[in-house]
Design a protein around this motif. Structure first.
Motif, PDB file in Angstrom:
ATOM      1  N   VAL A  65       0.575  -1.008  -0.369  1.00 49.73           N
ATOM      2  CA  VAL A  65       0.049  -0.142  -0.174  1.00 49.73           C
ATOM      3  C   VAL A  65       1.195   1.224   0.033  1.00 49.73           C
ATOM      4  O   VAL A  65       1.125   2.404  -1.031  1.00 49.73           O
ATOM      5  N   LYS A  66       1.608   1.344   1.074  1.00 50.86           N
ATOM      6  CA  LYS A  66       2.699   2.248   1.003  1.00 50.86           C
ATOM      7  C   LYS A  66       3.955   2.538   0.293  1.00 50.86           C
ATOM      8  O   LYS A  66       4.735   3.210   0.007  1.00 50.86           O
ATOM      9  N   LEU A  67       4.345   1.515  -0.165  1.00 49.47           N
ATOM     10  CA  LEU A  67       5.065   1.160  -1.513  1.00 49.47           C
ATOM     11  C   LEU A  67       6.896   1.700  -0.957  1.00 49.47           C
ATOM     12  O   LEU A  67       7.526   1.997  -1.578  1.00 49.47           O
ATOM     13  N   ASP A  68       6.893   1.254   0.332  1.00 49.60           N
ATOM     14  CA  ASP A  68       8.340   1.299   1.156  1.00 49.60           C
ATOM     15  C   ASP A  68       9.133   0.131   1.154  1.00 49.60           C
ATOM     16  O   ASP A  68       8.545  -0.493   1.453  1.00 49.60           O
ATOM     17  N   GLY A  69      10.009   0.523   1.703  1.00 47.53           N
ATOM     18  CA  GLY A  69      11.187  -0.805   2.086  1.00 47.53           C
ATOM     19  C   GLY A  69      11.785  -1.141   1.224  1.00 47.53           C
ATOM     20  O   GLY A  69      12.172  -1.012  -0.166  1.00 47.53           O
ATOM     21  N   HIS A  70      11.865  -2.621   0.869  1.00 48.67           N
ATOM     22  CA  HIS A  70      12.431  -3.210  -0.110  1.00 48.67           C
ATOM     23  C   HIS A  70      12.049  -4.137  -1.014  1.00 48.67           C
ATOM     24  O   HIS A  70      11.386  -4.803  -0.760  1.00 48.67           O
ATOM     25  N   PHE A  71      12.245  -4.250  -2.141  1.00 48.43           N
ATOM     26  CA  PHE A  71      11.866  -4.390  -3.571  1.00 48.43           C
ATOM     27  C   PHE A  71      13.008  -5.437  -3.649  1.00 48.43           C
ATOM     28  O   PHE A  71      14.106  -5.416  -4.388  1.00 48.43           O
ATOM     29  N   SER A  72      12.635  -7.025  -3.652  1.00 48.47           N
ATOM     30  CA  SER A  72      13.807  -7.922  -3.758  1.00 48.47           C
ATOM     31  C   SER A  72      13.387  -8.279  -5.421  1.00 48.47           C
ATOM     32  O   SER A  72      12.464  -7.462  -6.351  1.00 48.47           O
ATOM     33  N   THR A  73      14.503  -8.883  -5.955  1.00 43.33           N
ATOM     34  CA  THR A  73      14.285  -9.399  -7.945  1.00 43.33           C
ATOM     35  C   THR A  73      13.213 -10.039  -8.133  1.00 43.33           C
ATOM     36  O   THR A  73      13.005  -9.925  -8.843  1.00 43.33           O
ATOM     37  N   ALA A  74      13.010 -10.750  -6.865  1.00 42.78           N
ATOM     38  CA  ALA A  74      11.903 -11.075  -7.483  1.00 42.78           C
ATOM     39  C   ALA A  74      10.025 -10.985  -7.810  1.00 42.78           C
ATOM     40  O   ALA A  74       9.253 -10.997  -8.858  1.00 42.78           O
TER      41      ALA A  74
END
Length: 282
Positions: A65-74
């Motif tokens: 929802v907030k789209l903060d934080g870590h996005f992995s390669t997956a």
């Protein structure tokens, strides 16, 4: 000096005109002797690379929802018009969002300094727009980013190519940015390319200490396409370069949602249209 992306000295009296001429012709401008500290940027690159390599980033899984934080390669991005995910991981930093305890406050400080510089650059853009273009801006360009909580600092890590990536994937497929303006210090490794007006890909200057600035789709819309949002990509390295990580630090400057971009769109309606395109694709 790259003949398509000339390097402009930020301290030169002619810098505003020359920089904006490059933006008008190519959608990109490159600055040297700019006020963002290379020492600060280098420190961010070093500590965040350790943060990604340690696995600590996985403690901060992205918030849908907030789209903060870590996005992995997956769960990395898939460029518009593409069906293969980019081979990269990244961390989204907002002033109100989560911030890793494992790193210093350097990225937070950089965020503030980058926004200050962006306001100067947006004033250059407005001052050097032809009168008929300048009259299209509903409010001064620099004020569009004031108090906007959606301006995003993305810390990007492109891992070494280890054979785990999908066939035909590249570090970042050809795309444009949706926002107003993006400022990007030269990354730790080359690879960024820009689409020339002749349709030929050209290498962006990559010397450490340079600052690369590009137009986003929202500024293209607001300027009636006078300033083009140009396609760019990050190629996979070859040879020894394939064994190295690449870290970059784009700051995506967003205008407030209520700002009128054009007769057709507010920032909010433009953004929602693009998000719906991505949802349909997904």
């Amino acid at each position: 000096m790259n003949p398509v992306l000339p390097i402009v000295d930020f301290t030169s009296p002619d810098a505003p005109r020359a920089f904006c001429e490059s933006l008008h012709r190519t959608g990109f401008g490159v600055l040297k002797n700019h006020p963002l500290s290379s020492e600060l940027v280098h420190g961010i690159y070093d500590e965040w690379l350790r943060f990604f390599q340690s696995g600590d980033a996985q403690k901060y899984t992205w918030d849908p929802v907030k789209l903060d934080g870590h996005f992995s390669t997956a769960v990395s991005e898939t460029a518009k018009g593409n069906d293969i995910r980019d081979f990269k991981e990244f961390f989204h930093l907002f002033p109100w969002g989560r911030y890793p305890a494992e790193v210093s406050d350097a990225a937070r400080r950089y965020y503030g300094l980058g926004k200050e510089l962006a306001a100067t650059l947006l004033k250059w853009v407005e001052d050097n727009s032809p009168e008929d273009i300048r009259s299209k801006y509903s409010v001064p360009l620099a004020s569009m980013i004031d108090d906007c909580e959606e301006t995003l600092l993305r810390v990007l890590h492109y891992p070494p190519l280890n054979g785990e990536q999908a066939p035909n994937s590249i570090r970042a497929a050809a795309h444009t940015d949706i926002n107003l303006l993006t400022i990007l210090p030269a990354a730790t490794e080359p690879g960024l390319q820009v689409m020339g007006t002749d349709g030929v890909w050209i290498d962006a200057p990559s010397d450490f200490g340079l600052l690369i600035v590009n137009i986003g789709d929202m500024l293209e819309e607001a300027s009636g396409h006078y300033y083009p949002s140009t396609q760019h990509r990050v190629l996979n390295p070859v040879g020894e370069g394939a064994k190295k990580s690449r870290v970059s630090l784009p700051l995506f400057l967003h205008p407030r949602r209520e700002i009128k971009l054009s007769e057709r769109y507010t920032v909010g309606s433009y953004f929602e249209e693009r998000m719906q395109e991505l949802r349909r694709k997904g």
